[in-house]
Design a protein around this motif. Structure first.
Motif, short mmCIF file in Angstrom:
data_model
loop_
_atom_site.label_atom_id
_atom_site.label_comp_id
_atom_site.label_asym_id
_atom_site.label_seq_id
_atom_site.Cartn_x
_atom_site.Cartn_y
_atom_site.Cartn_z
N GLN A 298 0.82 -1.22 0.00
CA GLN A 298 0.00 0.00 0.00
C GLN A 298 0.85 1.26 0.00
O GLN A 298 0.52 2.26 -0.64
N PHE A 299 1.99 1.21 0.71
CA PHE A 299 2.83 2.41 0.85
C PHE A 299 3.85 2.55 -0.29
O PHE A 299 4.73 3.40 -0.24
N GLY A 300 3.75 1.67 -1.32
CA GLY A 300 4.52 1.90 -2.53
C GLY A 300 5.71 0.99 -2.75
O GLY A 300 6.32 1.04 -3.82
N ALA A 301 6.08 0.16 -1.77
CA ALA A 301 7.25 -0.70 -1.93
C ALA A 301 6.95 -1.81 -2.93
O ALA A 301 6.01 -2.58 -2.74
N GLU A 302 7.76 -1.91 -3.98
CA GLU A 302 7.63 -2.96 -4.98
C GLU A 302 8.59 -4.08 -4.61
O GLU A 302 9.79 -3.98 -4.78
N MET A 303 8.06 -5.17 -4.09
CA MET A 303 8.89 -6.23 -3.52
C MET A 303 9.11 -7.40 -4.47
O MET A 303 10.15 -8.04 -4.45
N TRP A 304 8.10 -7.69 -5.28
CA TRP A 304 8.20 -8.85 -6.16
C TRP A 304 7.76 -8.46 -7.57
O TRP A 304 6.61 -8.65 -7.95
N PRO A 305 8.68 -7.89 -8.38
CA PRO A 305 8.34 -7.60 -9.78
C PRO A 305 7.88 -8.88 -10.49
O PRO A 305 8.13 -10.01 -10.03
N TYR A 306 7.23 -8.70 -11.62
CA TYR A 306 6.62 -9.84 -12.30
C TYR A 306 7.64 -10.91 -12.69
O TYR A 306 7.31 -12.11 -12.72
N TYR B 22 -21.08 3.37 4.76
CA TYR B 22 -20.40 2.59 5.80
C TYR B 22 -18.91 2.60 5.46
O TYR B 22 -18.48 1.95 4.51
N TYR B 23 -18.15 3.35 6.20
CA TYR B 23 -16.73 3.46 5.90
C TYR B 23 -15.93 2.37 6.61
O TYR B 23 -16.23 1.99 7.75
N GLU B 24 -14.89 1.90 5.94
CA GLU B 24 -13.90 1.03 6.55
C GLU B 24 -12.53 1.59 6.23
O GLU B 24 -12.33 2.20 5.17
N ALA B 25 -11.57 1.40 7.14
CA ALA B 25 -10.22 1.92 6.93
C ALA B 25 -9.21 0.79 7.11
O ALA B 25 -9.33 -0.03 8.03
N TYR B 26 -8.23 0.73 6.22
CA TYR B 26 -7.20 -0.29 6.27
C TYR B 26 -5.84 0.36 6.11
O TYR B 26 -5.63 1.18 5.22
N ASN B 27 -4.91 -0.01 6.98
CA ASN B 27 -3.57 0.56 7.01
C ASN B 27 -2.57 -0.58 6.95
O ASN B 27 -2.56 -1.45 7.82
N LYS B 28 -1.71 -0.58 5.94
CA LYS B 28 -0.74 -1.66 5.77
C LYS B 28 0.68 -1.20 6.07
O LYS B 28 1.64 -1.74 5.51
N ALA B 29 0.83 -0.20 6.94
CA ALA B 29 2.16 0.25 7.33
C ALA B 29 2.94 -0.88 7.98
O ALA B 29 2.35 -1.78 8.60
N PHE C 191 4.72 7.16 11.23
CA PHE C 191 3.87 8.12 10.54
C PHE C 191 2.79 7.40 9.74
O PHE C 191 1.60 7.71 9.86
N LEU C 192 3.21 6.43 8.94
CA LEU C 192 2.22 5.69 8.15
C LEU C 192 1.23 4.95 9.04
O LEU C 192 0.03 4.91 8.77
N SER C 193 1.74 4.37 10.10
CA SER C 193 0.89 3.58 10.97
C SER C 193 -0.20 4.41 11.64
O SER C 193 -1.35 3.98 11.74
N HIS C 194 0.15 5.59 12.10
CA HIS C 194 -0.80 6.39 12.89
C HIS C 194 -1.65 7.35 12.07
O HIS C 194 -2.78 7.67 12.47
N PHE C 195 -1.15 7.79 10.94
CA PHE C 195 -1.80 8.94 10.30
C PHE C 195 -2.17 8.75 8.83
O PHE C 195 -2.50 9.73 8.16
N THR C 196 -2.13 7.53 8.33
CA THR C 196 -2.37 7.38 6.89
C THR C 196 -3.36 6.26 6.57
O THR C 196 -3.18 5.53 5.59
N ASN C 197 -4.39 6.11 7.38
CA ASN C 197 -5.41 5.10 7.06
C ASN C 197 -6.03 5.37 5.69
O ASN C 197 -6.38 6.51 5.37
N LYS C 198 -6.15 4.31 4.91
CA LYS C 198 -6.88 4.41 3.64
C LYS C 198 -8.35 4.17 3.92
O LYS C 198 -8.73 3.18 4.56
N VAL C 199 -9.20 5.06 3.43
CA VAL C 199 -10.64 5.01 3.72
C VAL C 199 -11.39 4.46 2.51
O VAL C 199 -11.16 4.88 1.37
N PHE C 200 -12.28 3.53 2.79
CA PHE C 200 -13.04 2.87 1.75
C PHE C 200 -14.53 2.94 2.08
O PHE C 200 -14.94 2.92 3.25
N SER C 201 -15.33 2.97 1.04
CA SER C 201 -16.78 2.85 1.17
C SER C 201 -17.18 1.46 0.71
O SER C 201 -16.54 0.86 -0.16
N ASN C 202 -18.25 0.93 1.29
CA ASN C 202 -18.71 -0.41 0.95
C ASN C 202 -19.66 -0.39 -0.23
O ASN C 202 -20.61 0.40 -0.25
N ALA C 203 -19.44 -1.28 -1.16
CA ALA C 203 -20.38 -1.42 -2.28
C ALA C 203 -21.59 -2.22 -1.83
O ALA C 203 -21.46 -3.18 -1.07
#
Length: 695
Positions: A285-293, A387-394, A399-411
């Protein structure tokens, strides 16, 4: 006092319709005290959404009709108001079953939201000296030993007392109801509480501690009818059964009912035979590319070294995992579309399989899709907000852990546009040559009531928007996947009886090994505890394939043994940069070797351990409580999977499968032609039997 009685059961009720006595033949009354209420009903009147009518405050007219009783309220009153709502409670006796139904007639300008019925009353003992345990349908199942004492020791809740356990059905996160039934059992007697709702209203199973007595438990079910003025709402039956015997009978009865509505479909053979799901996040989520194709073949090598045969690629898209749903695009920086196709093909040429992840439930609120009209498909709460849900993959960053939750709406799955989009996404995934798709979360999550009146909810009810919408969505995805190819698989997350009927395999939730000796302690009814009890769901639905939940880049001995015992698919998860480095450095070689050995053992006897039907302990004789054993049957053959879950050797003297003849045994060290005398600590073993011929 009103009574229903036959040769098997006697049940007594007071003038408020409360169960005061329940006695099986030759037994004693198990109801230590009646519930405060026979029912509870909540309605919205004007701007007040919580007008609660308690059964204790109502006037009833009772009537008897042979093997049934009725208790009728002409109108309801609450502490603040009243309502022109008629409620009729009915209880019928059939053999040893009390069958509860109800009818609600709404003649008022109100909306009936909640209806709790039946409520058993306080149960302390079922007949044996040992306090009963609760069998709890949380995901694959849980067991709470000495449930009355457990409830007494829970920390205070907003209600203060009595303390309670509750789960929503169908589904929840991570605790979620997988089935409509629960039970109290002491090993010799069982009280089964089993819903029979074929509409699958959003509901809650609840177990409450006693008010009149300590160390008791009361079972109840709350449904959300959302009955409007002029509606007569009929509640589906709840079956309360008290009998001598263990919980398997109740499970078989629930399975027989479920078979009347669960659709069947042919699953890909490779999914049936899948040993393990090697879950990898290519980009976080935070941009690290760990396993290219171009690393996908290497991932498959690592998977094989651990005994796995399937790669599950999450975060394979440019935005990274848990970001920008549903706008997933192939990543050019990780290699581009052709590299993705080519490297998936390389895995397949080596005999492996690859699934690609897609989110089926969430819309990221900053995504182009959401901002450009996709929000019309979201579930809307009674406040008119999503109905919001938030997921954080820090991982390491505070900083990422405390202040960068990604917010999602439910379909809302009832939205035809969302169903169509998910079908399109299935085609999108197949275009990369994958063997299947995992649509996350749509196999469970909370049964959110949707108040968006533009969506075609079943019967126009918010409380059916999720269950009935999901049935349509899942059915379409299963159909679409098999149009792509009979071996193209459709996976999802969570465990429920309803949604699992449409999937080929489930990414499990709340499914991890118990501590050493914990199962024995729980079965013996010692100190109260909650422990995993996956046999509850596995016995009801043995052909539903589930992976263990193992969020680690290694698989411990206990995880491997746990999967072996219960016939679960192996799983491990590689999610972060540290996981990658540890995996490449082979940080846990003993775990890797052991997991591969367990996988190889299962493969040798897969016709039984994989393709056989999970029978739990039926028909095994298991002399030692420290020995865990489960039976798998395929035609005239039976395999008993054994695990010594203790720190001491256990004698196998007396272990048997009555009606079956010993053939051979096998451990990780090889086959044995004679029945072994003992099983070493933490060792697993399979014992093979043939059906005895009847003279």
């Amino acid at each position: 006092m009103y009574k229903l009685s036959n040769e098997q059961i006697t049940a007594a009720f007071d003038h408020k319709g409360r169960l005061t006595a329940l006695v099986k033949s030759g037994g004693e009354n198990i109801i230590a005290a009646p519930a405060e209420d026979s029912f509870q009903l909540v309605f919205c009147k004007g701007g007040d959404w919580e007008n609660t009518a308690f059964g204790r405050d109502q006037d009833f007219e009772a009537s008897e009709d042979g093997e049934s009783l009725s208790f009728r309220c002409k109108a309801l009153r609450t502490k603040r108001t009243g309502a022109d709502i008629g409620v009729t409670l009915r209880i019928a006796l059939k053999e040893d079953q009390l069958i509860y139904t109800a009818e609600i007639e709404n003649r008022d300008e109100v909306l009936i939201t909640d209806f709790t019925y039946p409520i058993t009353g306080e149960v302390a003992k079922l007949g044996a000296e040992k306090a009963p345990a609760l069998l709890w349908p949380n995901q694959c199942g849980a067991m709470v030993s000495n449930i009355g004492k457990y409830l007494d020791h829970l920390p205070p809740t907003w209600e203060a007392h009595p303390y309670s356990l509750s789960i929503t059905y169908p589904g929840g996160h991570a605790a979620g109801g997988s089935m409509q039934w629960m039970a109290l059992t002491d090993g010799e007697n069982t009280l089964s509480f089993s819903g029979r709702d074929e509409m699958f209203y959003a509901s809650e199973l609840r177990v409450t501690g006693g008010k009149a007595h300590h160390e008791t438990a009361s079972l109840m079910l709350c449904r959300l009818p959302f009955a409007q003025k002029g509606e007569i709402w009929q509640s589906a039956p709840v079956v309360l059964t008290l009998y001598a015997g263990d919980w398997h009978r109740a499970a078989r009865e629930y399975r027989a009912w479920a078979e009347t509505w669960r659709p069947e479909h042919k699953k890909p053979r490779w999914i049936e035979d899948m040993q393990g799901y090697f879950l990898v996040i290519n980009k976080q989520q935070f941009g690290a590319e760990m396993w290219p194709y171009d690393q996908i073949p290497k991932l498959y090598e690592l998977a094989q070294a651990h005994g796995f045969d399937t790669l599950g690629l999450f975060g394979w898209y440019d935005s990274g995992h848990d970001n920008q749903y549903p706008d997933l695009k192939v990543s050019e920086s990780m290699g581009g579309a052709e590299a993705l196709r080519e490297n998936i093909r390389k895995v397949q040429e080596r005999g492996g399989h690859v699934t690609l992840y897609h989110q089926g439930h969430l819309m990221e609120v900053t995504s182009e899709y959401y901002k450009n009209g996709g929000c019309a498909n979201e579930s809307v709460s009674r406040w008119g907000t999503p109905y919001y849900e938030a997921y954080n993959k820090a991982h390491k960053s505070r900083f990422l852990s405390h202040f960068t939750n990604k917010v999602f709406s439910n379909a809302c799955p009832s939205s035809p546009a969302w169903q169509e989009l998910m079908e399109e996404k299935t085609e999108f995934i197949s275009g990369f040559g994958a063997d299947g798709v995992l649509f996350d979360q749509i196999g469970g999550m909370y049964p959110y009531p949707c108040f968006n009146k533009e969506h075609p909810h079943a019967l126009g009810k918010p409380s059916l928007s999720m269950s009935q919408g999901r049935r349509k969505l899942l059915g379409r995805l299963q159909k679409k996947s098999k149009e792509i190819g009979s071996e193209f698989c459709f996976m999802t997350e969570h465990v429920t009886d309803l949604y699992s009927a449409y999937a080929d395999c489930l990414h499990g939730m709340f499914l991890s090994p118990f501590a050493q000796g914990e199962r024995r302690e729980a079965l013996e009814g010692g100190e109260p505890m909650m422990t995993n009890f996956p046999e509850l769901f596995r016995y009801c639905f043995p052909k539903t394939y589930v992976t263990v939940r193992n969020p680690a880049p290694y698989m411990t001995r206990r995880v491997a043994n746990f999967c072996f015992l219960y016939g679960l698919k192996l799983e491990m998860e590689v999610r972060y940069e540290a996981d990658k480095q540890d995996l490449l450095a082979d940080k846990w070689p003993e775990y890797r070797k052991y997991g591969k050995a367990v996988s190889d053992l299962r493969r040798r006897y897969w016709q039984l351990l994989g393709r056989g039907e999970f029978r739990d302990t039926d028909p095994l004789d298991i002399p030692s409580p420290g020995l865990l054993a489960k039976a798998f049957v395929n035609g005239s053959q039976l395999a008993a999977a054994l695990w010594n879950d203790s720190g001491e050797p256990i004698s196998l003297e007396g272990f048997d499968a009555p009606g079956w003849t010993f053939e051979k045994a096998a451990a990780l060290t090889g086959e044995l032609s004679d029945m072994p005398k003992e099983i070493a600590p933490e060792e697993i073993m399979v014992i093979l039997y043939n059906k005895k011929e009847v003279d």
